[in-house]
Structure formats: structure tokens, C-alpha cells
Design an enzyme around this catalytic site. Sequence first.
Site, PDB file in Angstrom:
ATOM      1  N   SER A 135     108.150 118.684  82.345  1.00 45.76           N
ATOM      2  CA  SER A 135     107.797 117.613  83.285  1.00 45.76           C
ATOM      3  C   SER A 135     107.181 116.373  82.655  1.00 45.76           C
ATOM      4  CB  SER A 135     106.821 118.179  84.321  1.00 45.76           C
ATOM      5  OG  SER A 135     105.680 118.730  83.667  1.00 45.76           O
ATOM      6  N   GLU A 136     106.997 116.353  81.346  1.00 47.35           N
ATOM      7  CA  GLU A 136     106.199 115.303  80.700  1.00 47.35           C
ATOM      8  C   GLU A 136     106.684 113.890  80.992  1.00 47.35           C
ATOM      9  OE1 GLU A 136     105.582 119.006  78.187  1.00 47.35           O
ATOM     10  OE2 GLU A 136     107.220 118.062  79.288  1.00 47.35           O
ATOM     11  N   VAL A 137     108.000 113.661  81.002  1.00 46.10           N
ATOM     12  CA  VAL A 137     108.526 112.298  81.133  1.00 46.10           C
ATOM     13  C   VAL A 137     108.108 111.648  82.453  1.00 46.10           C
ATOM     14  CG1 VAL A 137     110.753 112.935  82.187  1.00 46.10           C
ATOM     15  CG2 VAL A 137     110.590 110.875  80.750  1.00 46.10           C
ATOM     16  N   LEU A 139     105.308 111.818  83.735  1.00 53.07           N
ATOM     17  CA  LEU A 139     103.931 111.372  83.580  1.00 53.07           C
ATOM     18  C   LEU A 139     103.823 110.279  82.528  1.00 53.07           C
ATOM     19  CD1 LEU A 139     102.154 114.861  83.579  1.00 53.07           C
ATOM     20  CD2 LEU A 139     102.447 113.298  85.507  1.00 53.07           C
TER      21      LEU A 139
END
Length: 275
Positions: A135-137, A139
Site C-alpha cells: 500500500s505504500e504508493v 501514502l
Amino acid sequence: MDYKTIDIQTGQGVAVLWLNRPEVRNAFNETMIAELTSAFGELEGDPEVRAVVLAGRGKVFCAGADLNWMKKMAELGFDKNREDAMTFGAMLNRLHTLKKPTVARIHGAAFAGGMGLAAACDIAVASVDTEFCMSEVRLGLTPATVSPYVLAAMGERAAQRYFLTAERFTAAEAYRIGFVQELARLDELDATVNSILGQLVQGAPGAHAAIKDLIRSVARRPTAPGLIADMAGRIAGARASDEGREGVRAFLEKRSPAWMPQTKQAAKKGAKKKK
């Protein structure tokens, strides 16, 4: 050691390390990272532990980073963030290079850093209802610290999709792309993990450590003269080792090797022969 965010249970040659923050879906913070690093060292040094299972208490395996911890880190500068990332990276590498076989027992969800923990293990088993997500992208971040392990587990092509889209995907898809090696219904998850552990504890401890180092050394290297010579030296060392000699002797003598616990039945047979 008295841990606050993890719990360790040992027995029959296996240690189960539980992520124990179910109230926040086992999200990790600086305390958990430090405790995991310490625990991996403790388990590696325990001769009674033959294999390690990484599992999560509560409804999910691990939801990634703790939001309060992330908020605190966002307020710090580059140097502090780099120091923190190095600590997390060192913990993952400690897990990845553990000399004993490691199995990730995944259920519910494995998001972001949680996928990193699973990928750093040698074997990953997931319940069929598990959801996965990098999910990093979304954020504004990148999965840099976990990327060596996750990319190796799922492959470059799959990583290009799931790192960039941050879409959630199923356990069936995780199995298809090779991120997990085994699927099971939730009520059969422990039995599936135990079946694998039953196979692992039959292997020689020293050989396990050597094989893990072997895989890391060979992966993605061209089959050049240097690699061939390296591999020849490794097998020669294994054959000449105490474990190697004992394993071959045990096979030829049709008995269990010394590292295998002797069953009561085998002990009785031995007693009868002596009479």
C-alpha cells in the site's frame, strides 16, 4: 526475556513467535522492531529450536506499520528517518538470514511491511481468506526496505503491478505468483504448518544453515567458473563435516541420524537386540 509486543512459545523443536498487538492488527512500531531483532538472535542461539514459525495474534497476521509511529517519523528529518529505516531493514535481514528454517503463518491480512515479514521467511503458508497489499504508493511512499524480500518472493513482473497499483489481492493470487507456497482453510492452517514443520525437523541443523546460505549465494548468479568452484567447495565441506558423515552412515545403516529424536519403538528394538 519479557517482551511487550511479541510472544514466544517453544516445544518439540519448534518456536512459534507471535506478533502480539492484536488491538492494532499487529502493526509494528519501534518497540516491536527491536523486540523481533532480539528474539531472532535468541532463537538462533537456542540449540533446542530447530525451526521458527512467525504468526500473528488476533484477526490478522500483520497490517504493516503502526500509524502513530508513522506519524511521528513523518515529523522527523532525513537522518532520523534513515536511521529508523536501517533498524527496520536490519530486523528483516536478521529474519531472512536466520540459520534455522522459518515459516510464515499468514491469516486475515498481510499489508506493506507485513508482506515484508512474510517474504523474509523461507516458507509462507496462508489461509485462503487472506488479503495482501503493498500500500505504500498511496501514502506517497515506496516499499524500499521490504522490496528485496517481496520482489524475490513474487517476481519482478508481479511487483511492477502490485507495487504501483497498491491494489489488494487474494491468497489465491499470492499463490499463483509464488508469494506463498501453500494455502489452507483457516481451520486447517495450523495442521498445514505442522505438516511442513514435521518435514523440516528431519533435516540436519548444520545442513539447514548451509542450504540457506547456499540459496542466497546462488540466486540470480550466472553459472560461471567462479560459481562452479564455490559450489564444489561447499559440497566438499558438507561431505567432510560431522553431520554429513553421520547422515551418510545413518542412511547406509538404515537408522535415524543423530539429530533425529529416537522413537520409543526404536529404543525398544535396540534393547531387544542387545539382549
